[in-house]
Scaffold this motif. Structure first.
Motif, PDB file in Angstrom:
ATOM      1  N   THR A 140       0.721  -1.246   0.108  1.00  0.00           N
ATOM      2  CA  THR A 140      -0.055  -0.057  -0.040  1.00  0.00           C
ATOM      3  C   THR A 140       0.809   1.302  -0.003  1.00  0.00           C
ATOM      4  O   THR A 140       0.506   2.148  -0.906  1.00  0.00           O
ATOM      5  CB  THR A 140      -0.897   0.036   1.400  1.00  0.00           C
ATOM      6  N   SER A 141       2.009   1.393   0.821  1.00  0.00           N
ATOM      7  CA  SER A 141       2.580   2.727   0.894  1.00  0.00           C
ATOM      8  C   SER A 141       3.473   2.760  -0.274  1.00  0.00           C
ATOM      9  O   SER A 141       3.852   4.216  -0.523  1.00  0.00           O
ATOM     10  CB  SER A 141       3.551   2.290   2.329  1.00  0.00           C
ATOM     11  N   GLU A 143       2.552   2.741  -3.196  1.00  0.00           N
ATOM     12  CA  GLU A 143       1.745   3.618  -4.257  1.00  0.00           C
ATOM     13  C   GLU A 143       1.431   4.793  -3.792  1.00  0.00           C
ATOM     14  O   GLU A 143       1.401   6.001  -4.745  1.00  0.00           O
ATOM     15  CB  GLU A 143       0.392   2.885  -4.484  1.00  0.00           C
ATOM     16  N   TYR A 144       1.534   5.073  -2.626  1.00  0.00           N
ATOM     17  CA  TYR A 144       1.487   6.697  -2.000  1.00  0.00           C
ATOM     18  C   TYR A 144       2.800   7.438  -2.193  1.00  0.00           C
ATOM     19  O   TYR A 144       2.642   8.433  -2.347  1.00  0.00           O
ATOM     20  CB  TYR A 144       1.075   6.647  -0.558  1.00  0.00           C
ATOM     21  N   ILE A 149      -0.946   6.020  -6.622  1.00  0.00           N
ATOM     22  CA  ILE A 149      -2.435   5.674  -6.122  1.00  0.00           C
ATOM     23  C   ILE A 149      -3.572   6.660  -6.576  1.00  0.00           C
ATOM     24  O   ILE A 149      -4.492   6.248  -6.693  1.00  0.00           O
ATOM     25  CB  ILE A 149      -2.308   6.135  -4.373  1.00  0.00           C
ATOM     26  N   ARG A 150      -2.914   8.056  -7.076  1.00  0.00           N
ATOM     27  CA  ARG A 150      -4.073   8.465  -7.939  1.00  0.00           C
ATOM     28  C   ARG A 150      -4.432   7.852  -8.963  1.00  0.00           C
ATOM     29  O   ARG A 150      -5.753   8.081  -9.216  1.00  0.00           O
ATOM     30  CB  ARG A 150      -3.430  10.139  -8.076  1.00  0.00           C
ATOM     31  N   SER A 226      -1.532   1.458   5.069  1.00  0.00           N
ATOM     32  CA  SER A 226      -2.417   2.072   4.235  1.00  0.00           C
ATOM     33  C   SER A 226      -2.945   3.146   5.264  1.00  0.00           C
ATOM     34  O   SER A 226      -3.079   4.506   4.998  1.00  0.00           O
ATOM     35  CB  SER A 226      -3.744   1.239   4.238  1.00  0.00           C
ATOM     36  N   ARG A 229       0.592   5.663   5.283  1.00  0.00           N
ATOM     37  CA  ARG A 229       0.942   6.047   4.079  1.00  0.00           C
ATOM     38  C   ARG A 229       2.424   6.457   3.837  1.00  0.00           C
ATOM     39  O   ARG A 229       2.750   7.257   3.447  1.00  0.00           O
ATOM     40  CB  ARG A 229       0.124   7.402   3.518  1.00  0.00           C
ATOM     41  N   VAL A 313      -6.308  11.887  -1.190  1.00  0.00           N
ATOM     42  CA  VAL A 313      -5.236  11.299  -1.677  1.00  0.00           C
ATOM     43  C   VAL A 313      -4.088  12.050  -1.561  1.00  0.00           C
ATOM     44  O   VAL A 313      -2.986  11.545  -1.192  1.00  0.00           O
ATOM     45  CB  VAL A 313      -5.621  10.957  -3.299  1.00  0.00           C
TER      46      VAL A 313
END
Length: 313
Positions: A140-141, A143-144, A149-150, A226, A229, A313
């Protein structure tokens, strides 16, 4: 004198054509004073909405309603495409299987008289669980950190569906890899030490519970990634969750007032929980430790879903 004939009234053009059974042509002359038919009404000009709809582009690609299966396929493609997955899972297998076989080679048949053959896998899992924790955070992190993640949320505006797909895909991969590595060590150890001095302890429960325990630790790390982030922050927090309960009881046991807390923390930290699952003390157990981890993981997942919908986001 003769009377001149009276002029007969001429028939109207419409009557004449009607008597002849033919339609009156459009250019036929009309008599003076005859009523003229109203011209046909002109069609109303199309509205701006109708013009826009007539000029709208229609894609030849069929449009289908998306569902969870599409999100699962997307997350599977992403998790198998990044190098971090191969590195972390490769190191996990090397630690669990490699250390397990080294330990099995140094043991005797009588060492398995009252313990399962999966005991050697425990020593590799103590270190290997850090790999699954790291991978869970990165799912998860990362992509941030990169901003992807956008794109993910643009393609799938239902954010809860994306997070649910990440959890399911990661849990299945982590459980298959961890349970498979424990099973492999157990089979190879059984082949090496299946002599008359070895016992016949059932070790199928250690495969399922051990794989489930480390997989849930990874899912807990995924939820932490998540919520935070941030890869480094989430990994550090998860290392604290694993290591601090294993170190802190040493100091809590010094005082009589904090001794009960230290004993309870000693029983439920990650390392001792795995030891109980693998029956290191000669008795089966680890169910209460596993249930505690299930509760903590479920609470973290609920928090991750709640923050996912509230924050930008």
């Amino acid at each position: 004198m003769t009377t001149p004939p009276t002029p007969q009234p001429q028939a109207q053009p419409q009557q004449a054509y009607a008597q002849a059974g033919a339609p009156m042509p459009q250019g036929a002359p009309m008599p003076h004073g005859a009523p003229m038919a109203p011209p046909p009404a002109a069609p109303a000009p199309p509205s701006a909405w109708q013009q826009a709809m007539s000029n709208a582009y229609t894609s030849p690609i069929p449009v289908k309603k998306t569902h969870l299966g599409n999100a699962l396929a997307s997350e599977w493609t992403k998790i198998k495409s990044v190098r971090s997955t191969m590195w972390t899972l490769g190191v996990f297998l090397l630690l669990v299987v490699g250390i397990g076989l080294l330990v099995a080679a140094q043991t005797q048949d009588r060492d398995y008289a009252d313990v399962p053959f999966t005991i050697p896998a425990f020593f590799g899992l103590v270190l290997g669980q850090i790999c699954l924790i790291t991978l869970g955070v990165l799912v998860t992190s990362s992509e941030y950190g990169t901003g992807m993640i956008r794109t993910t949320f643009t393609a799938s505006p239902q954010r809860y569906r994306v997070l649910a797909a990440k959890i399911l895909i990661f849990f299945v991969i982590a459980f298959v890899v961890s349970a498979g590595s424990i099973l492999l060590v157990g089979l190879m150890t059984s082949g090496m030490h299946s002599g008359p001095e070895a016992g016949d302890v059932d070790w199928s429960g250690t495969v399922l519970k051990g794989g489930l325990y480390v997989s849930l630790l990874g899912v807990l790390a995924l939820a932490a990634g998540s919520m935070l982030r941030h890869s480094a922050g989430a990994i550090t927090a998860m290392l604290g969750v694993v290591l601090v309960p294993a170190i802190l009881p040493v100091f809590l046991m010094i005082s009589e007032g904090t001794r009960p807390l230290g004993e309870k923390m000693m029983d439920y930290n990650a390392i001792n929980s795995l030891a109980k699952i693998f029956e290191m003390d000669g008795t089966g157990g680890g169910t209460s430790q596993l249930l505690l981890l299930v509760g903590l993981t479920a609470a973290a997942i609920v928090g991750a879903f709640a923050l996912l919908e509230k924050r930008d986001v």
